[in-house]
Design an enzyme around this catalytic site. Structure first.
Site, PDB file in Angstrom:
ATOM      1  N   GLY A  43     -30.163   1.600  21.480  1.00  0.00           N
ATOM      2  CA  GLY A  43     -29.666   0.236  21.468  1.00  0.00           C
ATOM      3  C   GLY A  43     -30.252  -0.636  20.375  1.00  0.00           C
ATOM      4  O   GLY A  43     -29.976  -1.836  20.329  1.00  0.00           O
ATOM      5  N   SER A  44     -31.030  -0.049  19.473  1.00  0.00           N
ATOM      6  CA  SER A  44     -31.659  -0.845  18.415  1.00  0.00           C
ATOM      7  C   SER A  44     -30.704  -1.187  17.277  1.00  0.00           C
ATOM      8  O   SER A  44     -31.010  -2.036  16.437  1.00  0.00           O
ATOM      9  CB  SER A  44     -32.875  -0.103  17.851  1.00  0.00           C
ATOM     10  OG  SER A  44     -32.490   1.133  17.270  1.00  0.00           O
ATOM     11  N   GLY A  45     -29.551  -0.503  17.224  1.00  0.00           N
ATOM     12  CA  GLY A  45     -28.572  -0.798  16.179  1.00  0.00           C
ATOM     13  C   GLY A  45     -28.394   0.295  15.151  1.00  0.00           C
ATOM     14  O   GLY A  45     -27.610   0.140  14.201  1.00  0.00           O
ATOM     15  N   LYS A  46     -29.082   1.432  15.338  1.00  0.00           N
ATOM     16  CA  LYS A  46     -29.043   2.503  14.341  1.00  0.00           C
ATOM     17  C   LYS A  46     -27.630   3.026  14.103  1.00  0.00           C
ATOM     18  O   LYS A  46     -27.162   3.127  12.955  1.00  0.00           O
ATOM     19  CB  LYS A  46     -29.932   3.680  14.771  1.00  0.00           C
ATOM     20  CG  LYS A  46     -31.347   3.344  15.125  1.00  0.00           C
ATOM     21  CD  LYS A  46     -32.181   4.572  15.437  1.00  0.00           C
ATOM     22  CE  LYS A  46     -31.676   5.406  16.604  1.00  0.00           C
ATOM     23  NZ  LYS A  46     -31.724   4.694  17.893  1.00  0.00           N
ATOM     24  N   GLU A 153     -28.617  11.605  15.027  1.00  0.00           N
ATOM     25  CA  GLU A 153     -29.357  12.416  16.014  1.00  0.00           C
ATOM     26  C   GLU A 153     -29.062  13.909  15.833  1.00  0.00           C
ATOM     27  O   GLU A 153     -28.552  14.590  16.732  1.00  0.00           O
ATOM     28  CB  GLU A 153     -29.013  11.975  17.439  1.00  0.00           C
ATOM     29  CG  GLU A 153     -29.402  10.540  17.756  1.00  0.00           C
ATOM     30  CD  GLU A 153     -30.910  10.298  17.800  1.00  0.00           C
ATOM     31  OE1 GLU A 153     -31.689  11.280  17.715  1.00  0.00           O
ATOM     32  OE2 GLU A 153     -31.315   9.125  17.895  1.00  0.00           O
TER      33      GLU A 153
END
Length: 240
Positions: A43-46, A153
């Site tokens: 959820g950090s925006g990556k 990922e």
């Protein structure tokens, strides 16, 4: 120098009861030929950031430009497989780009050889392992002569052998001056390959520098495991 430039990028999404800011005024530069690792908690925006760089999402404000076509390999690489066989899948992109027959054949053969899939070109894609499916997705990008490859990922659900296959391919891409962006929280598997380390937290860029500089930060404040808790030095942070 050719580069990917992100300037003042912001993106939000409407939720059930509020607006979620996925990115907030993010600016960064990734130079041609670099291997950049982008990390951050879920959820950090990556993924939003790299989807905008690849042209799959539009920003609310700001710009993202690249010196060439950007290929994005999804976390679930099998969702990108369109051909029944390995060869059909790699041919799909350059055929749609209008490559001539000779150019198509050479580009596909080179991509398959580069990714170690030439001897599997006639195999059914659904029989491939997880690592092979990721290599196939990369082969598709290479066949289209894409200079920038983003891996979202890339180590998800891979065993040790699969991680080694992916890392070997990333090192080959680096050696051929491809620009590689790795989106991951598994720093222990790849940070030793990186030239550039970027951390996002709650949609903001909170670190942008070299891997060695990044390892001096208190990564836990951004909910990232410090890989040196288990390994001795930066050069150990690659599975091979």
């Amino acid at each position: 120098m050719n580069s990917i430039k992100v300037q003042n990028l912001s993106k939000s999404f409407e939720g059930f009861d509020k607006t979620k800011n996925a990115l907030l005024d993010v600016s960064l530069t990734i130079n041609e030929g670099e291997c950049a690792v982008i990390s951050g908690e879920n959820g950090s925006g990556k993924t939003v950031l790299t989807s905008i760089i690849a042209g799959l999402e539009k920003a609310d404000s700001g710009t993202a430009t690249s010196f060439g076509q950007v290929g994005l390999v999804f976390q679930e690489a099998e969702t990108q497989i369109l051909g029944e066989t390995v060869l059909e899948d790699v041919e799909f992109g350059p055929k749609n780009l209008g490559f001539s027959p000779d150019q198509l054949n050479q580009s596909v053969q080179d991509a398959l050889a580069f990714t170690g899939l030439l001897d599997k070109k006639n195999e059914a894609t659904h029989f491939l392992s997880g690592g092979q499916k990721r290599r196939l997705a990369i082969a598709c990008m290479l066949a289209m002569q894409t200079p920038v490859i983003i891996l979202d990922e890339p180590y998800a659900n891979l065993d040790y052998g699969g991680v080694k296959q992916v890392n070997s391919l990333i090192e080959s891409l680096k050696a051929h001056n491809k620009t590689v962006i790795i989106v991951t929280h598994e720093l222990e598997k790849c940070l030793g390959m990186a030239d550039h380390f970027i951390v996002l937290f709650q949609g903001k860029k909170v670190f942008d520098g070299t891997p060695s500089e990044g390892l001096k930060q208190n990564l836990s404040q951004w909910n990232i495991r410090n890989p040196l808790a288990r390994y001795d030095k930066l050069n150990d942070l690659i599975w091979k």
